[in-house]
Structures are given as C-alpha cells and as structure tokens.
Design a protein around this motif. Structure first.
Motif, short mmCIF file in Angstrom:
data_model
loop_
_atom_site.label_atom_id
_atom_site.label_comp_id
_atom_site.label_asym_id
_atom_site.label_seq_id
_atom_site.Cartn_x
_atom_site.Cartn_y
_atom_site.Cartn_z
N GLU A 19 1.04 -1.07 -0.02
CA GLU A 19 0.01 -0.01 0.01
C GLU A 19 0.88 1.37 0.02
OE1 GLU A 19 -3.66 0.93 -0.67
OE2 GLU A 19 -3.35 -1.27 -0.27
N ASP A 20 2.05 1.24 0.74
CA ASP A 20 2.74 2.30 1.11
C ASP A 20 3.74 2.60 -0.37
OD1 ASP A 20 1.76 2.66 3.44
OD2 ASP A 20 3.62 1.32 4.03
N ARG A 21 3.91 1.67 -1.11
CA ARG A 21 4.87 1.47 -2.33
C ARG A 21 4.05 1.82 -3.68
NH1 ARG A 21 7.13 -3.26 -0.08
NH2 ARG A 21 8.48 -2.52 1.50
N LEU A 22 2.75 1.81 -3.61
CA LEU A 22 1.73 1.89 -4.83
C LEU A 22 2.02 2.97 -5.61
CD1 LEU A 22 -1.62 0.25 -3.99
CD2 LEU A 22 0.31 -0.59 -5.41
N GLU A 23 2.21 4.18 -4.78
CA GLU A 23 2.65 5.54 -5.48
C GLU A 23 3.55 5.43 -6.21
OE1 GLU A 23 1.03 9.33 -6.00
OE2 GLU A 23 0.31 8.10 -4.47
N HIS A 24 4.67 4.72 -5.76
CA HIS A 24 5.87 4.90 -6.40
C HIS A 24 5.82 4.04 -7.65
CE1 HIS A 24 10.26 3.93 -7.10
NE2 HIS A 24 9.96 2.76 -7.15
N TRP A 25 5.32 2.81 -7.65
CA TRP A 25 5.10 2.12 -8.99
C TRP A 25 4.36 2.66 -9.99
CZ3 TRP A 25 9.29 -0.67 -8.82
CH2 TRP A 25 9.64 -1.33 -7.58
N GLN A 26 3.15 3.37 -9.41
CA GLN A 26 2.55 4.22 -10.52
C GLN A 26 3.37 5.29 -11.13
OE1 GLN A 26 -0.84 5.34 -7.93
NE2 GLN A 26 -1.23 3.37 -7.67
N GLU A 27 4.52 5.63 -10.34
CA GLU A 27 5.33 6.82 -11.07
C GLU A 27 6.18 6.02 -12.02
OE1 GLU A 27 5.93 10.13 -12.24
OE2 GLU A 27 4.37 9.96 -10.60
N VAL A 28 6.76 4.96 -11.61
CA VAL A 28 7.60 4.23 -12.37
C VAL A 28 6.77 3.57 -13.71
CG1 VAL A 28 8.56 1.62 -13.03
CG2 VAL A 28 8.83 2.79 -10.73
N TYR A 29 5.40 3.51 -13.44
CA TYR A 29 4.51 3.24 -14.81
C TYR A 29 4.53 4.46 -15.55
CZ TYR A 29 0.34 3.46 -17.85
OH TYR A 29 -0.29 3.71 -18.95
N ARG A 30 4.26 5.74 -14.84
CA ARG A 30 4.31 6.88 -15.99
C ARG A 30 5.43 7.23 -16.61
NH1 ARG A 30 1.66 8.43 -11.09
NH2 ARG A 30 -0.72 8.32 -11.18
N ASP A 31 6.57 6.79 -15.95
CA ASP A 31 8.15 7.18 -16.58
C ASP A 31 8.30 6.22 -17.72
OD1 ASP A 31 10.93 7.96 -16.46
OD2 ASP A 31 11.09 5.98 -16.36
N LEU A 32 7.61 5.06 -17.65
CA LEU A 32 7.93 4.05 -18.51
C LEU A 32 7.07 4.40 -20.12
CD1 LEU A 32 7.93 0.73 -16.99
CD2 LEU A 32 10.02 1.82 -17.85
N HIS A 33 5.74 4.98 -19.47
CA HIS A 33 4.85 5.55 -20.56
C HIS A 33 5.40 6.68 -21.32
CE1 HIS A 33 0.79 5.35 -22.33
NE2 HIS A 33 0.94 6.52 -22.39
N ARG A 34 6.00 7.57 -20.69
CA ARG A 34 6.71 8.67 -21.16
C ARG A 34 7.82 8.52 -22.33
NH1 ARG A 34 7.67 11.17 -16.37
NH2 ARG A 34 5.36 12.00 -15.97
#
Ligand SMILES: [Zn+2]
Ligand SMILES: [Zn+2]
Length: 422
Positions: A19-34
């Motif tokens: 739960e505490d790390r979800l934000e981080h993995w969503q940010e990793v996703y956005r970086d890959l998407h970019r």
C-alpha cells in the motif's frame, strides 16, 4: 458488479507494505509510458528494469538476453520455481491521449499496456524481496523485448535464457485490457490464436490498360485471390475455431491506365490449433496457385509466412488453480466462452521449457466507467463505453491507479498459490 476494495487480498503476507509503495510503482509506470521504445529497441526500459531489480535484495540479474531482454532470479529456500513474465515493447503509434505523462517519443506509444506489465512485475519483485518470510522457493522474473512482432520470447530462448535460470514448473503472464478494474478474463485450454503474416506475390504481365487481352493483370488476380480466400473460413467447422484470414494491404500499380507486372497482398492469419494452421497455410498456397493458373499468370505466385506467433494454451489444471486464486483475492473472474483471435508470444516459454503456462487478461479501467451492467455487456461481446479505447488505439489509456495495483496484486496472489510458506 462491485469493485473489491484495493487492500483486499488473499496473501496479506506477500502484499505487506505494498500500500505504501503503490504511488512509487505508479510513478515508474508513468515514466515508462513517457519513454516508449519499439521492439528490440527497449534499451532505456531494460536499463530501468535491471537497475530497479539490482536495487532490491537478492535478485541475480542478467541483461542483454536476446537483444534487450532482462531476467532476474530470486532464490528463497526450498520450494517450487515459478516464472513470471512481462513484455516491455511499445508500438509505432502516435499517442493521442493528451495525458500529462503521454509519450515524448515521436510516433511511438505504449498503446498495448506493456508498460503496465513491466511496472507491475517490478512491483511484485520488490514485494518478494521485502517479504522473504512469506514464501519459499525460487522466482524467475522475465522482462522480454519485442512481443508485438512475435519474436522477443524466441530471441531470449535462442540466446540461452534457459541456461541462466533454474527450470520453472509453471510460467505465468498477464495482459491489461479495457475491462473494468477488478475483472480478469481467461479460460483453461486454448486462450489466444496463433498468428502468421502472409505475403502473397502475384505475377502478371503488364501492359496498356486499353488492351487487357494482351496482358495478365495481377490486380484482377489479387481481387480473385482475396475474394476466394474470404470464403475459406466459412467452410471450416466448428465456427468458433475457424481460422480468421484478413487482407491488410494490397500493393499494385500506380496509374489508372497501366496494368502492372506484379501485385502484393499482405494478410493476417489467425488459427487455434496446429492442424488448422497447417491446413489453412496449405489451402492458401493451393488457392493462390490455382487462381494464378486460372489467370494464365506467366510465372507462379509465391506465398511467404512471417512474424509467427504460437497459439496460447493455458494448462487446464494450472489455469483452474490461477482462476481460483484470483477469485480468492477478490477478482471477478470471467471464463471466456471461446478463444480470443488476438495473439501472444508468451506461449514460447512454456513450450520450450516443457512446463504448463497460464495467461490472463485484466481490467485497467475504473469500474464505474462501465456502469452497473458493464461486465454483462462485455461478456456478451458488447462495445466499450464512450471514452474507453482498446489496445493499440492511439487513445488507449489504462488508469495507473487501477491497472498497476491490480497487476501487482494479481502476480502476487497467483504466485502465492505456488510459493506461499505454509
Ligand atoms: Zn499489442
Ligand atoms: Zn500486448
């Protein structure tokens, strides 16, 4: 249909701290998407993957397998070895989503959600590292290149992947889809079609358009071939497993008043059994040759098959186990009544290793976008709600807050049914 609360899961031990790390993995996703990269050019993505895995406890990481593939192995005592697979490549599509994290690469886009798969598998790898007390065994994480052209899995296997990893007893993979969040769709047995691209080269004899009697028009021949092949599937039974044969491109001539020498027809073939594939390829050869003969073509035609994808088959017993564990973790599991005509190269791993494999599709769109009857409509083959787009669309946009947590939780939930410490 109700969406499960995001914290619900059958394996609290593996998801501890997620739960505490979800934000981080969503940010990793956005970086890959970019920063999307097309097949076999996933160098930045592979570097992000390798760097992330190396920063976690215990992962042995190998890069450059089959070009840009990355594999990680995490050993954690006695127990089964399982393989989790994500694909990393994007598509030559110009993104039109207008998202704040839209692609910055001209004409390249993660339009199939492989960025979701990569970020989700990284998130799952981190959970396995962080919670060694929760499980026992070995996990192999495979990040493959070039799924979209059907050759990334094969490239990694041909480059010695199996010498670098212990033999897994099951291969597991997933794909994000424009379904409501919380929904998983799969089926035991044949899940997705085998695919082949076909190039038909039809030879004619060019000439003046005013005297077709002195020429052999490859354009007319191409038309005859296409119409004849269109009726082929209709004669195959059962219909749910009939081959799909679709012309995608016809290239011939440049002027209205000139009969060209040659025509090229590109077709996509989808089949659901090796027998049907062999039979259909033979039929295409036969029909094309016969039509050329009927047209008095001066030279025989050629039929070339390329970009092959294998049929995706879910092992019956392993699929039941996966579906049960997904249900147990609060997913709505929809058993597809028939195989999908889409294709995947995930099956290469299980086939080459000689172990069962299971693949599933999961929702990456907020459930409320579908309304209350969304799942029913989807199950009945209904269209997508307004503003929701399918994979490969320039508007395809899974919601990171739905898709990434779901991707991570599913991998952990399914892995748990093999490796949980009991
Ligand atoms: Zn795709
Ligand atoms: Zn895909």
């Amino acid at each position: 249909m109700s969406t499960p609360p995001s914290s619900e899961t059958v394996s609290p031990a593996l998801t501890l701290g997620l739960e505490d790390r979800l934000e981080h993995w969503q940010e990793v996703y956005r970086d890959l998407h970019r920063h999307p990269e097309v097949a076999f050019a996933e160098t930045r993505t592979a570097a992000v993957v390798a760097q992330t895995l190396r920063a976690l406890t215990g992962w042995q990481v190998t890069e450059g397998i089959g070009g840009t593939g990355v594999a990680g192995v995490l050993e954690n005592g006695e127990g089964p070895t399982i393989l989790l697979r994500a694909d990393m490549d994007a598509l030559p599509v110009a993104e039109a989503t207008g998202l704040s994290y839209a692609s910055v690469e001209q004409g390249v886009m993660h339009a199939c959600g492989h960025d979701v798969h990569t970020a989700s598998l990284l998130g799952a790898c981190a959970q396995l590292s962080a919670n060694p007390q929760a499980w026992s065994g070995t996990v192999v994480a495979v990040f493959q290149p070039a799924e979209e052209v059907g050759s990334g899995a094969r490239a990694m296997l041909d480059d010695g992947l199996l010498d670098l990893i212990p033999p897994p007893e099951v291969c597991l993979g997933q794909h994000v889809a424009p379904f409501p969040g919380g929904v998983v769709a799969t089926r035991p047995g044949v899940l997705m079609a085998a695919s082949d691209s076909l190039r038909l080269t039809l030879n004619g004899a060019g000439g003046h358009a005013s005297s077709p009697e002195r020429a052999v028009s490859p354009v007319v021949l191409a038309a005859a071939v296409i119409m004849r092949l269109q009726t082929y599937s209709a004669q195959q039974a059962p219909l749910s497993l009939a081959p799909v044969l679709t012309p995608g491109a016809v290239n011939a001539g440049q002027a209205a008043n000139v009969i060209p020498d040659q025509a090229e027809v590109l077709m996509s073939l989808r089949t659901f059994t090796p027998e049907s594939r062999a039979k259909t390829l033979a039929a295409v050869e036969r029909i094309v040759r016969a039509e050329a003969e009927a047209s008095e073509a001066p030279e025989p035609p050629t039929v070339e098959a390329f970009n092959p994808f294998p049929v995706t088959v879910n092992d019956e017993a392993a699929a039941e186990r996966v579906m049960e564990s997904l249900r147990g973790s609060g997913r709505t599991v929809f058993t597809l009544p028939a195989p999908m005509a889409g294709s995947e190269d995930f099956g290469e791993f299980g086939t080459r290793i000689g172990c069962p494999s299971v693949f599933w599709h999961f929702g990456g769109v907020p459930a409320q976008r579908f309304g209350t009857d969304g799942l029913t409509a989807l199950a009945q083959g209904g269209g997508l709600p307004e503003g929701v787009y399918a994979n490969h669309s320039p508007f395809f946009a899974p919601d990171p807050e739905v898709a990434v947590p779901a991707g991570i939780r599913q991998l952990l939930g399914v892995a748990d049914s093999w490796i949980a410490r009991r």
